[in-house]
Design a protein around this motif. Structure first.
Motif, PDB file in Angstrom:
ATOM      1  N   ASN A  28      -0.786  -6.611  -7.290  1.00 32.68           N
ATOM      2  CA  ASN A  28      -1.878  -7.462  -7.768  1.00 32.68           C
ATOM      3  C   ASN A  28      -1.945  -7.451  -9.283  1.00 32.68           C
ATOM      4  O   ASN A  28      -2.927  -7.046  -9.882  1.00 32.68           O
ATOM      5  N   TYR A  39      -3.518  -4.198  -4.373  1.00 38.03           N
ATOM      6  CA  TYR A  39      -4.677  -4.789  -3.706  1.00 38.03           C
ATOM      7  C   TYR A  39      -4.530  -4.570  -2.207  1.00 38.03           C
ATOM      8  O   TYR A  39      -3.466  -4.790  -1.640  1.00 38.03           O
ATOM      9  N   CYS A  44      -9.978  -5.065   0.716  1.00 40.60           N
ATOM     10  CA  CYS A  44     -10.153  -5.707  -0.590  1.00 40.60           C
ATOM     11  C   CYS A  44     -10.314  -4.709  -1.741  1.00 40.60           C
ATOM     12  O   CYS A  44     -10.926  -5.014  -2.763  1.00 40.60           O
ATOM     13  N   ARG A  46      -9.040  -2.599  -4.904  1.00 35.94           N
ATOM     14  CA  ARG A  46      -7.975  -2.629  -5.909  1.00 35.94           C
ATOM     15  C   ARG A  46      -7.766  -1.238  -6.468  1.00 35.94           C
ATOM     16  O   ARG A  46      -8.721  -0.527  -6.728  1.00 35.94           O
TER      17      ARG A  46
END
Ligand SMILES: [Zn+2]
Length: 232
Positions: A28, A39, A44, A46
């Motif tokens: 990501n 990610y 969801c 990070r």
């Protein structure tokens, strides 16, 4: 087999999401320090692989708790964990916020004592008042504040609510006004356990009271540290 089979690998084969442990992880982009960011498609979240700034490391809060309970000062904890003192203070406050005071069982015997200490400078005296349950030796309630009856009564109030059988204190006059005569005892050796606890606490408080808590919210920090110290 193509050449790529050895040089190229799927991210999802090697990295698990640190939050949900799932494998649906994709690259990501990069952080501003040019680190590969990942990610998690499942939750969801990070994250990056190695955190150089330790405040974001998930183990940091556990370590803060451990070192605080050891009685280390703010600066030494910050140094050991490689985070800034300001972040550390914020963390301590936020950790303490999530701690709920213990449930007090009814009809027990308590020892109550007050410890004189100060915040910021030696003229700013405050009391740390706390109650110890005699059998379990657990601190059931404490309060920090000016050296007034109000500070004392807040702790005594919780004991009254729990139908205390007996409350032992030292001979400080304030207590005789605040505690029902039938419950109250100032008998010699009645406060042995809490006096012992005081000594341990003094050693640790001395560290807490170093200038490092020179901080506008030092009372909040002191209360937070005590919460961690007593109730985690
Ligand atoms: Zn995840």
């Amino acid at each position: 087999m193509s050449k790529n089979a050895t040089s190229c690998f799927k991210v999802s084969d090697t990295i698990n999401c640190p939050k949900c442990k799932e494998k649906k992880v994709i690259k990501n982009g990069r952080t501003k320090n040019n680190k590969q960011q990942y990610y998690c498609k499942t939750c969801c979240h990070r994250f990056i692989e190695n955190y150089s700034y330790q405040a974001y490391n998930p183990n940091t809060n556990q370590n803060i708790i451990k070192l605080t309970k050891e009685g280390l000062g703010i600066r030494s904890i910050a140094r050991i964990l490689k985070i800034s003192p300001t972040t550390l203070l914020k963390r301590i406050v936020s950790i303490a916020k999530s701690i709920i005071s213990p449930i007090i069982s009814k009809g027990k015997t308590y020892e109550v004592d007050e410890l004189c200490t100060y915040i910021r400078h030696k003229k700013n005296y405050i009391w740390l008042v706390y109650a110890l349950e005699r059998n379990s030796k657990n601190v059931v309630s404490f309060n920090v504040g000016k050296r007034t009856n109000r500070t004392l009564s807040q702790v005594l109030e919780t004991l009254k609510l729990s139908d205390a059988k007996k409350i032992y204190t030292d001979r400080l006059k304030n207590y005789s006004y605040l505690i029902d005569e039938k419950l109250h005892s100032v008998k010699r050796f009645g406060t042995n356990h809490i006096e012992r606890k005081n000594l341990t606490l003094r050693t640790h408080l001395k560290r807490l009271n170093r200038r490092t808590i020179c901080f506008s919210k030092s009372l909040l920090v002191l209360v937070s540290i005590l919460k961690i110290y007593f109730w985690i």
